[in-house]
Scaffold this motif. Structure first.
Motif, PDB file in Angstrom:
ATOM      1  N   TYR A 298       0.824  -1.036   0.010  1.00 28.89           N
ATOM      2  CA  TYR A 298      -0.093  -0.034  -0.111  1.00 28.89           C
ATOM      3  C   TYR A 298       0.941   1.110  -0.006  1.00 28.89           C
ATOM      4  O   TYR A 298       1.681   1.396   0.814  1.00 28.89           O
ATOM      5  N   GLY A 299       0.860   2.126  -1.064  1.00 29.10           N
ATOM      6  CA  GLY A 299       1.884   3.058  -1.038  1.00 29.10           C
ATOM      7  C   GLY A 299       1.495   4.118  -2.470  1.00 29.10           C
ATOM      8  O   GLY A 299       0.334   3.968  -2.644  1.00 29.10           O
ATOM      9  N   ASP A 300       2.495   4.909  -2.497  1.00 26.32           N
ATOM     10  CA  ASP A 300       2.369   5.985  -3.654  1.00 26.32           C
ATOM     11  C   ASP A 300       2.429   5.699  -5.071  1.00 26.32           C
ATOM     12  O   ASP A 300       3.322   4.990  -5.357  1.00 26.32           O
ATOM     13  N   LEU A 301       1.531   5.732  -6.047  1.00 29.71           N
ATOM     14  CA  LEU A 301       1.796   5.711  -7.425  1.00 29.71           C
ATOM     15  C   LEU A 301       1.295   6.773  -8.062  1.00 29.71           C
ATOM     16  O   LEU A 301       0.547   7.551  -7.703  1.00 29.71           O
ATOM     17  N   PRO A 302       1.926   6.822  -9.398  1.00 34.04           N
ATOM     18  CA  PRO A 302       1.518   8.201 -10.149  1.00 34.04           C
ATOM     19  C   PRO A 302      -0.152   7.919 -10.811  1.00 34.04           C
ATOM     20  O   PRO A 302      -0.709   6.898 -10.805  1.00 34.04           O
ATOM     21  N   THR A 303      -0.812   9.094 -10.436  1.00 29.35           N
ATOM     22  CA  THR A 303      -2.277   9.180 -10.942  1.00 29.35           C
ATOM     23  C   THR A 303      -1.988   8.881 -12.439  1.00 29.35           C
ATOM     24  O   THR A 303      -1.304   9.187 -13.214  1.00 29.35           O
ATOM     25  N   PRO A 304      -3.064   7.727 -12.660  1.00 33.07           N
ATOM     26  CA  PRO A 304      -3.215   7.522 -14.215  1.00 33.07           C
ATOM     27  C   PRO A 304      -3.337   8.319 -15.350  1.00 33.07           C
ATOM     28  O   PRO A 304      -4.234   9.554 -14.907  1.00 33.07           O
ATOM     29  N   LYS A 305      -2.757   8.244 -16.576  1.00 37.47           N
ATOM     30  CA  LYS A 305      -2.940   9.252 -17.641  1.00 37.47           C
ATOM     31  C   LYS A 305      -4.116   8.773 -18.311  1.00 37.47           C
ATOM     32  O   LYS A 305      -4.596   7.598 -18.379  1.00 37.47           O
ATOM     33  N   LEU A 306      -5.108   9.563 -18.640  1.00 35.86           N
ATOM     34  CA  LEU A 306      -6.531   9.200 -19.401  1.00 35.86           C
ATOM     35  C   LEU A 306      -6.077   9.338 -21.000  1.00 35.86           C
ATOM     36  O   LEU A 306      -5.506   9.947 -21.779  1.00 35.86           O
ATOM     37  N   GLY A 307      -6.716   8.160 -21.383  1.00 36.54           N
ATOM     38  CA  GLY A 307      -7.003   7.926 -23.030  1.00 36.54           C
ATOM     39  C   GLY A 307      -7.869   8.668 -23.542  1.00 36.54           C
ATOM     40  O   GLY A 307      -8.937   9.000 -22.714  1.00 36.54           O
ATOM     41  N   PRO A 308      -8.197   8.672 -24.838  1.00 32.32           N
ATOM     42  CA  PRO A 308      -9.321   9.481 -25.268  1.00 32.32           C
ATOM     43  C   PRO A 308     -10.609   8.846 -25.086  1.00 32.32           C
ATOM     44  O   PRO A 308     -11.731   9.725 -25.014  1.00 32.32           O
ATOM     45  N   ASP A 309     -10.784   7.593 -24.816  1.00 32.36           N
ATOM     46  CA  ASP A 309     -12.141   7.033 -24.613  1.00 32.36           C
ATOM     47  C   ASP A 309     -12.173   6.733 -23.204  1.00 32.36           C
ATOM     48  O   ASP A 309     -13.028   5.544 -22.699  1.00 32.36           O
ATOM     49  N   GLN A 310     -11.532   7.162 -22.519  1.00 33.27           N
ATOM     50  CA  GLN A 310     -11.404   6.940 -20.724  1.00 33.27           C
ATOM     51  C   GLN A 310     -12.228   7.988 -19.888  1.00 33.27           C
ATOM     52  O   GLN A 310     -11.860   9.122 -20.357  1.00 33.27           O
ATOM     53  N   CYS A 311     -12.490   7.607 -18.857  1.00 33.17           N
ATOM     54  CA  CYS A 311     -12.785   8.483 -17.934  1.00 33.17           C
ATOM     55  C   CYS A 311     -12.082   8.300 -16.690  1.00 33.17           C
ATOM     56  O   CYS A 311     -11.456   7.337 -16.155  1.00 33.17           O
ATOM     57  N   LEU A 312     -11.345   9.683 -16.224  1.00 26.21           N
ATOM     58  CA  LEU A 312     -10.821   9.523 -14.805  1.00 26.21           C
ATOM     59  C   LEU A 312     -11.875   9.559 -13.720  1.00 26.21           C
ATOM     60  O   LEU A 312     -12.641  10.268 -13.341  1.00 26.21           O
ATOM     61  N   VAL A 313     -11.671   8.334 -12.723  1.00 26.64           N
ATOM     62  CA  VAL A 313     -12.735   7.991 -11.756  1.00 26.64           C
ATOM     63  C   VAL A 313     -12.060   8.353 -10.665  1.00 26.64           C
ATOM     64  O   VAL A 313     -11.009   7.721 -10.406  1.00 26.64           O
ATOM     65  N   LYS A 314     -12.722   9.011  -9.580  1.00 33.40           N
ATOM     66  CA  LYS A 314     -12.350   9.154  -8.256  1.00 33.40           C
ATOM     67  C   LYS A 314     -13.050   8.002  -7.174  1.00 33.40           C
ATOM     68  O   LYS A 314     -14.174   8.013  -7.281  1.00 33.40           O
ATOM     69  N   ILE A 315     -12.232   7.271  -7.000  1.00 32.72           N
ATOM     70  CA  ILE A 315     -12.666   6.044  -6.473  1.00 32.72           C
ATOM     71  C   ILE A 315     -13.359   6.055  -5.116  1.00 32.72           C
ATOM     72  O   ILE A 315     -12.636   6.711  -4.030  1.00 32.72           O
ATOM     73  N   ALA A 316     -14.715   5.655  -4.835  1.00 36.21           N
ATOM     74  CA  ALA A 316     -15.089   5.771  -3.497  1.00 36.21           C
ATOM     75  C   ALA A 316     -15.469   4.232  -3.039  1.00 36.21           C
ATOM     76  O   ALA A 316     -15.202   4.368  -1.694  1.00 36.21           O
ATOM     77  N   ALA A 317     -15.218   3.277  -3.586  1.00 37.19           N
ATOM     78  CA  ALA A 317     -15.297   1.749  -3.213  1.00 37.19           C
ATOM     79  C   ALA A 317     -14.937   0.699  -4.184  1.00 37.19           C
ATOM     80  O   ALA A 317     -15.337   0.962  -5.249  1.00 37.19           O
ATOM     81  N   VAL A 318     -14.282  -0.194  -3.498  1.00 39.85           N
ATOM     82  CA  VAL A 318     -13.790  -1.247  -4.580  1.00 39.85           C
ATOM     83  C   VAL A 318     -14.253  -2.726  -3.640  1.00 39.85           C
ATOM     84  O   VAL A 318     -14.490  -2.417  -2.303  1.00 39.85           O
ATOM     85  N   ASP A 319     -14.176  -3.724  -4.163  1.00 40.09           N
ATOM     86  CA  ASP A 319     -14.287  -5.112  -3.563  1.00 40.09           C
ATOM     87  C   ASP A 319     -13.345  -6.036  -4.001  1.00 40.09           C
ATOM     88  O   ASP A 319     -12.670  -5.833  -4.785  1.00 40.09           O
ATOM     89  N   VAL A 320     -13.544  -7.160  -3.177  1.00 43.47           N
ATOM     90  CA  VAL A 320     -12.576  -8.228  -3.622  1.00 43.47           C
ATOM     91  C   VAL A 320     -13.287  -9.416  -4.225  1.00 43.47           C
ATOM     92  O   VAL A 320     -14.630  -9.829  -3.835  1.00 43.47           O
ATOM     93  N   ASN A 321     -13.043 -10.211  -5.238  1.00 48.29           N
ATOM     94  CA  ASN A 321     -13.325 -11.291  -5.620  1.00 48.29           C
ATOM     95  C   ASN A 321     -12.352 -12.208  -6.004  1.00 48.29           C
ATOM     96  O   ASN A 321     -11.176 -12.123  -5.855  1.00 48.29           O
ATOM     97  N   PRO A 322     -12.858 -13.637  -5.903  1.00 41.29           N
ATOM     98  CA  PRO A 322     -11.966 -14.838  -5.839  1.00 41.29           C
ATOM     99  C   PRO A 322     -10.933 -14.503  -7.126  1.00 41.29           C
ATOM    100  O   PRO A 322      -9.755 -14.880  -6.916  1.00 41.29           O
ATOM    101  N   ILE A 323     -11.399 -14.058  -8.138  1.00 41.84           N
ATOM    102  CA  ILE A 323     -10.314 -13.870  -9.355  1.00 41.84           C
ATOM    103  C   ILE A 323      -9.180 -13.046  -8.899  1.00 41.84           C
ATOM    104  O   ILE A 323      -8.157 -13.098  -9.448  1.00 41.84           O
ATOM    105  N   ASP A 324      -9.588 -11.901  -7.977  1.00 40.25           N
ATOM    106  CA  ASP A 324      -8.127 -11.313  -7.550  1.00 40.25           C
ATOM    107  C   ASP A 324      -7.219 -11.920  -6.933  1.00 40.25           C
ATOM    108  O   ASP A 324      -5.903 -11.821  -6.815  1.00 40.25           O
ATOM    109  N   ILE A 325      -7.658 -13.054  -6.111  1.00 45.48           N
ATOM    110  CA  ILE A 325      -6.653 -13.971  -5.284  1.00 45.48           C
ATOM    111  C   ILE A 325      -5.848 -14.845  -6.442  1.00 45.48           C
ATOM    112  O   ILE A 325      -4.754 -14.854  -6.285  1.00 45.48           O
TER     113      ILE A 325
END
Ligand code: NAP
Length: 330
Positions: free
Chosen positions: A17-44
């Motif tokens: 858990y640390g610092d990384l650069p904020t991602p750069k935006l592609g032309p067909d992308q949205c920059l999202v300020k994240i409020a919540a994420v979750d865990v799925n077995p595939i992440d494991i």
């Protein structure tokens, strides 16, 4: 930005858990300020390296997100800054994951959050909800008044399958590993919920569905066809969607002589359009209160490694430690 990421695959302790650069935006992308994420077995599986995955390190873990658009690429048409959105599909096919303060997400994979829905609820439904919808509607073609069986009625996928099958008008049988979870599965709408550790599941199914089950949704990673095929109705459909290593015996005779079919699928193969079809039903049902998230706990994003350890113990080692999803907030 703060992010939970790995520099190599391995145990949960690999997660930094640390610092990384904020991602750069592609032309067909949205920059999202994240409020919540979750865990799925595939992440494991991805974090541990147990399945092949195209990862570029540092790799931000996580598939699902809910948050607010703060910037849009020049080609984005459906969203504008300030819109609340959800998605599943980050961290896959070369994309970075969602366990961070900001994510650059492809517009085609984003869905609006219905008014009044909480970020933690919509994110907890995202991947498992789309999976349940694809399986029930697209693959099994579940019909009103049919009987559906699903293992694990309070699990991530199972809790969505139970609720959506009820919305479609089916009669639902499910299982759980404790009496408390059996009660929780009934509250989600199951007509019959059975404790698979203390009750005779097959006898209970036969009593409830003497002509067999129309749709058998197998969430277990070790499907047992010798047991389940005799419990299927004429023209029964079976969904298999877990257990990459599974090589069970398949009794052909009792299967084809009842006109049965087996449908395997992985939700990540669904096109963006197919996912949007499922997402709009999810949004409608969330907004009307028919579909509810099954959340075990909410943790800060800094505890991503703990979340992975808990999910691994519960799903892979089958401790049953969780009742639904772990949600994390940056
Ligand atoms: N193909 C796809 O697109 C797709 C999508 C999502 C998930 N998956 C896969 O589907 C599987 C389930 O995912 P999930 O997120 O629902 O996991 P989960 O939340 O950990 O749920 C697992 C469920 O299995 C139940 N269970 C465990 N042992 C059981 C047994 N012997 N008999 C009956 N039920 C039992 C658990 O019940 P208790 O807690 O009551 O013990 C729990 O409800 C995973 O392998 C995942 O990788 C595939």
């Amino acid at each position: 930005m703060k992010a939970a990421y790995i520099n190599q695959t391995g145990p949960p302790e690999c997660i930094i858990y640390g610092d990384l650069p904020t991602p750069k935006l592609g032309p067909d992308q949205c920059l999202v300020k994240i409020a919540a994420v979750d865990v799925n077995p595939i992440d494991i599986y991805v974090r541990s390296g147990s399945i092949p995955a195209k990862l570029s390190f540092p790799y931000i873990i996580g598939r699902d997100l809910a948050g607010t658009v703060i910037e849009t690429g020049a080609g984005v048409k459906r969203f504008k800054p300030g819109d609340r959105v959800w998605a599943t599909g980050q961290g896959f096919a070369g994309r970075q994951g969602s366990f961070s303060e900001f994510a650059a997400a492809d517009e085609r994979l984003l869905h609006p959050i219905p008014d009044g829905a909480r970020d933690e609820d919509i994110v907890a439904i995202s991947l498992v909800g789309i999976t349940a919808h694809l399986g029930l509607v697209r693959h099994a073609k579940l019909q009103f008044a049919e009987i559906l069986f699903v293992n694990g009625g309070t699990g991530g996928v199972g809790s969505s399958v139970v609720q959506m099958a009820k919305i479609i008008g089916a009669r639902v049988i499910t299982t759980a590993g404790t009496d408390e979870k059996v009660e929780a599965a009934r509250k989600l709408g199951a007509d019959l919920a059975v404790n698979y550790k203390t009750q005779d599941v097959d006898a209970t199914i036969k009593a409830f569905a003497p002509d067999g089950v129309n749709v058998w949704w197998e969430t277990l990673r070790e499907p047992n066809f010798e047991r389940t095929i005799p419990l299927l109705a004429m023209r029964g459909r079976m969904i298999v969607m877990a257990g990459r290593e599974a090589r069970p015996v398949f009794p052909v005779g009792p299967f084809y002589t009842k006109d049965c079919s087996v449908h395997g699928f992985a939700m990540f193969n669904a096109t963006a359009e197919e996912q949007r079809g499922a997402a709009s039903a999810i949004n409608r049902w969330m907004a009307s209160g028919k579909l509810k998230a099954q959340i075990d706990r909410v943790l800060p994003l800094s505890q991503a490694a703990l979340a992975h350890r808990l999910q691994e113990e519960s799903t892979i080692r089958k401790t049953g430690a969780l009742t639904g999803k772990i949600v994390l907030k940056p």
